[in-house]
Write a protein that holds these residues in place. Structure first.
Motif, short mmCIF file in Angstrom:
data_model
loop_
_atom_site.label_atom_id
_atom_site.label_comp_id
_atom_site.label_asym_id
_atom_site.label_seq_id
_atom_site.Cartn_x
_atom_site.Cartn_y
_atom_site.Cartn_z
N TYR A 179 14.17 2.58 9.63
CA TYR A 179 14.14 1.29 9.28
C TYR A 179 15.16 0.98 8.34
CZ TYR A 179 10.30 0.39 12.24
OH TYR A 179 9.29 -0.11 13.24
N GLY A 180 16.16 1.65 7.83
CA GLY A 180 17.14 1.58 6.84
C GLY A 180 16.68 1.38 5.64
N ALA A 181 17.38 0.86 4.58
CA ALA A 181 17.35 0.53 2.92
C ALA A 181 17.43 -0.67 2.60
CB ALA A 181 17.61 1.63 2.30
N ALA A 182 17.06 -1.02 1.62
CA ALA A 182 17.37 -2.35 0.94
C ALA A 182 17.56 -2.20 -0.47
CB ALA A 182 16.27 -3.61 1.48
N THR A 183 18.37 -2.94 -1.30
CA THR A 183 18.58 -3.10 -2.67
C THR A 183 17.42 -4.07 -3.26
OG1 THR A 183 20.65 -2.23 -2.60
CG2 THR A 183 19.80 -3.36 -4.56
N VAL A 184 16.48 -3.84 -4.13
CA VAL A 184 15.87 -4.77 -4.74
C VAL A 184 16.25 -5.03 -6.20
CG1 VAL A 184 13.21 -5.08 -5.36
CG2 VAL A 184 13.76 -3.78 -3.18
N ASP A 185 16.36 -6.31 -6.59
CA ASP A 185 16.81 -6.50 -7.89
C ASP A 185 15.56 -7.21 -8.55
OD1 ASP A 185 19.26 -5.86 -7.56
OD2 ASP A 185 20.17 -7.87 -7.65
N CYS A 186 15.12 -6.90 -9.65
CA CYS A 186 14.15 -7.64 -10.58
C CYS A 186 14.61 -8.02 -11.88
CB CYS A 186 13.10 -6.59 -10.75
SG CYS A 186 12.05 -5.99 -9.31
N PHE A 187 13.87 -9.10 -12.34
CA PHE A 187 14.65 -9.78 -13.58
C PHE A 187 13.42 -9.66 -14.51
CE2 PHE A 187 17.48 -10.96 -10.41
CZ PHE A 187 18.74 -10.99 -11.03
N GLY A 188 13.63 -9.91 -15.83
CA GLY A 188 12.78 -10.25 -16.83
C GLY A 188 11.56 -9.25 -16.95
N ALA A 189 10.44 -9.73 -16.97
CA ALA A 189 9.21 -8.96 -17.11
C ALA A 189 9.12 -7.79 -15.85
CB ALA A 189 8.15 -9.64 -17.25
N LEU A 190 9.47 -8.37 -14.70
CA LEU A 190 9.48 -7.61 -13.47
C LEU A 190 10.46 -6.27 -13.72
CD1 LEU A 190 9.23 -9.76 -10.52
CD2 LEU A 190 7.36 -8.30 -11.52
N ALA A 191 11.68 -6.42 -14.42
CA ALA A 191 12.63 -5.54 -14.49
C ALA A 191 11.93 -4.32 -15.57
CB ALA A 191 13.84 -5.81 -15.00
N LEU A 192 11.31 -4.89 -16.69
CA LEU A 192 10.76 -3.88 -17.32
C LEU A 192 9.53 -3.19 -16.68
CD1 LEU A 192 10.19 -6.14 -20.56
CD2 LEU A 192 12.18 -4.38 -20.13
N GLN A 193 8.76 -3.78 -15.91
CA GLN A 193 7.97 -2.96 -15.06
C GLN A 193 8.37 -1.95 -14.28
OE1 GLN A 193 5.60 -6.02 -12.95
NE2 GLN A 193 3.87 -5.97 -14.64
N LEU A 194 9.54 -2.49 -13.74
CA LEU A 194 10.21 -1.48 -12.73
C LEU A 194 10.67 -0.35 -13.33
CD1 LEU A 194 11.26 -1.29 -9.54
CD2 LEU A 194 13.45 -2.11 -10.37
N SER A 195 11.37 -0.60 -14.37
CA SER A 195 12.11 0.63 -15.23
C SER A 195 10.77 1.53 -16.09
CB SER A 195 12.83 -0.01 -16.51
OG SER A 195 12.19 -0.64 -17.19
N GLN A 196 9.78 0.98 -16.29
CA GLN A 196 9.03 1.84 -17.17
C GLN A 196 7.64 2.27 -16.21
OE1 GLN A 196 7.27 -0.59 -20.14
NE2 GLN A 196 9.17 -1.27 -20.94
N HIS A 197 7.59 2.03 -14.87
CA HIS A 197 6.70 2.52 -13.99
C HIS A 197 6.92 2.81 -12.73
CE1 HIS A 197 3.70 0.97 -17.25
NE2 HIS A 197 4.24 -0.11 -17.28
N VAL A 198 7.91 2.52 -12.34
CA VAL A 198 8.77 2.91 -11.07
C VAL A 198 9.60 4.17 -11.22
CG1 VAL A 198 9.87 2.26 -9.01
CG2 VAL A 198 7.89 0.93 -10.12
N HIS A 199 9.41 5.25 -10.32
CA HIS A 199 10.79 6.19 -10.41
C HIS A 199 10.93 6.74 -8.62
CE1 HIS A 199 7.25 8.97 -9.43
NE2 HIS A 199 6.77 8.35 -10.41
N LYS A 200 11.92 7.35 -8.70
CA LYS A 200 12.31 7.77 -7.50
C LYS A 200 11.11 8.56 -6.91
CE LYS A 200 15.76 10.82 -5.25
NZ LYS A 200 17.02 11.91 -5.22
N GLY A 201 10.65 8.01 -5.57
CA GLY A 201 9.68 8.77 -4.72
C GLY A 201 8.46 7.70 -4.96
N SER A 202 8.56 6.82 -5.63
CA SER A 202 7.31 5.83 -5.76
C SER A 202 7.14 5.01 -4.47
CB SER A 202 7.56 4.81 -7.08
OG SER A 202 7.52 5.67 -8.29
N CYS A 203 6.08 4.50 -4.07
CA CYS A 203 5.78 3.74 -2.97
C CYS A 203 5.44 2.36 -3.43
CB CYS A 203 4.73 4.21 -2.15
SG CYS A 203 5.08 5.89 -1.31
N ILE A 204 6.14 1.27 -3.42
CA ILE A 204 5.96 -0.10 -3.84
C ILE A 204 6.18 -0.97 -2.97
CG2 ILE A 204 7.04 0.73 -6.10
CD1 ILE A 204 9.67 -0.82 -5.16
#
Length: 343
Positions: free
Chosen positions: A85-110
């Motif tokens: 099904y391919g892949a997509a780039t996801v951009d997060c800003f502000g608080a969502l960006a902090l959540q992404l950087s602190q709680h998501v890593h390679k291999g996470s399911c989101i």
């Protein structure tokens, strides 16, 4: 006399029987709904994160983070191959960006809800126009681990190659590998020994010591970000006109990363980032001064790039670099260097 289609259909052996046109079945029209801003350009996807979050901090202190997300299909029989099904780039800003950087890593399911945006740019090599669709996240959630997730991940392995064991997967998601040699370099540096002394004592290149320290910082093994930045001539010192700032380096890293959207920041090629800094109207003179001070040795410039990339990946604020570094004890007061590690 020409034979019509109707005559041909009714005359055996005349041109062969032609199939009758199918009768279109009448269906109800699609429903009519009222326009809402929530429903306009709205998309919801879930999948597996392919890259560690890549973070960028603008001069206005706005935080942006993005990942590559392998799109997950809907319910699919486990005994059948999973369709791509391919892949997509996801951009997060502000608080969502902090959540992404602190709680998501390679291999996470989101799971992500947001809107689509098309980015357009010109290829630097060919000059041809290029474009890509991104998802601008408005909601972000972690998917609870289930048997379906694990099965899906195993099916994504290359054909004929078994999935890696669990310990190996965990190591692949930890980022830079912190070796015993890197730990030894960090120990000496933590004891107050300068970069050059660490390299001389260990009989290795100064660039290797810098790599060890950046790996230690990226894996949380030491917190001397400010001191290391000062040794690399990075940050706003008393003479800010001759030192690169983290924001300037981050800008160059970000532009080069656009050409390698699936690569982690720590894996980006250093030479094009350095070249972009050399060509920048505000950074070219600073790079030239750094190279002149080291007789053309680019290790400090490359070290600054590696350090900023590690800060972006770890979500570390540039403010720690702007803080004054801890005082280094005099040589007579330093503890005895630790012996070589047992390897």
């Amino acid at each position: 006399m020409p034979v019509t289609a109707a005559a041909a259909a009714s005359t055996p052996g005349a041109l062969g029987a032609l199939p009758a046109a199918p009768q279109a079945q009448a269906v109800e029209p699609p429903p009519t709904v009222h326009y809402t801003t929530e429903g306009a350009n709205s998309v919801a996807v879930s999948g597996t994160v392919l890259t560690d979050p890549q973070v960028r901090v603008f001069a206005s202190n706005q935080v942006v983070a993005h990942v590559r997300l392998r799109l997950r299909p809907r319910a699919h029989p486990a005994h059948l191959p999973t369709p791509a099904y391919g892949a997509a780039t996801v951009d997060c800003f502000g608080a969502l960006a902090l959540q992404l950087s602190q709680h998501v890593h390679k291999g996470s399911c989101i799971q992500v809800r947001g809107q689509l945006k098309e980015d357009r740019w010109s290829d630097k090599v060919t000059g041809e126009p290029r474009s890509a669709l991104k998802i601008i996240a408005e909601e972000l959630a972690l998917l609870a681990p289930t048997e379906h997730h694990e099965t899906h991940e195993e099916q994504q392995q290359p054909e004929g190659q078994p999935p890696p064991p669990a310990p190996q997967r965990a190591q692949q998601q930890q980022g830079p590998r912190f070796t015993p040699s890197a730990a030894h370099s960090c120990t000496l540096y933590d004891q107050g020994m300068p970069l050059g002394e660490v390299a001389a004592m260990r009989n290795i290149k100064q660039s290797t010591v810098i790599d060890h320290l950046v790996a230690g910082a990226a894996t949380g093994r030491f917190n001397n970000w400010a001191r290391l930045a000062g040794d690399l001539q990075l940050g706003p010192p008393s003479d800010a006109a001759t030192w690169l700032t983290p924001a300037e380096v981050a800008e160059a890293v970000w532009h080069v990363q656009q050409e390698h959207p699936s690569a982690a920041l720590s894996q980006l090629p250093l030479k094009p980032i350095k070249q972009r800094l050399e060509e920048g109207p505000h950074t070219g003179g600073k790079v030239a001064a750094a190279l002149a001070a080291t007789a053309g040795d680019p290790s400090l410039v490359y070290g600054s790039i590696r350090l900023v990339a590690a800060m972006l990946e770890c979500g570390v604020s540039f403010g720690v670099v702007e803080a004054p570094p801890p005082p280094v004890p005099p040589l007579a007061e330093r503890p005895a260097p630790a012996g070589p590690p047992p390897f």
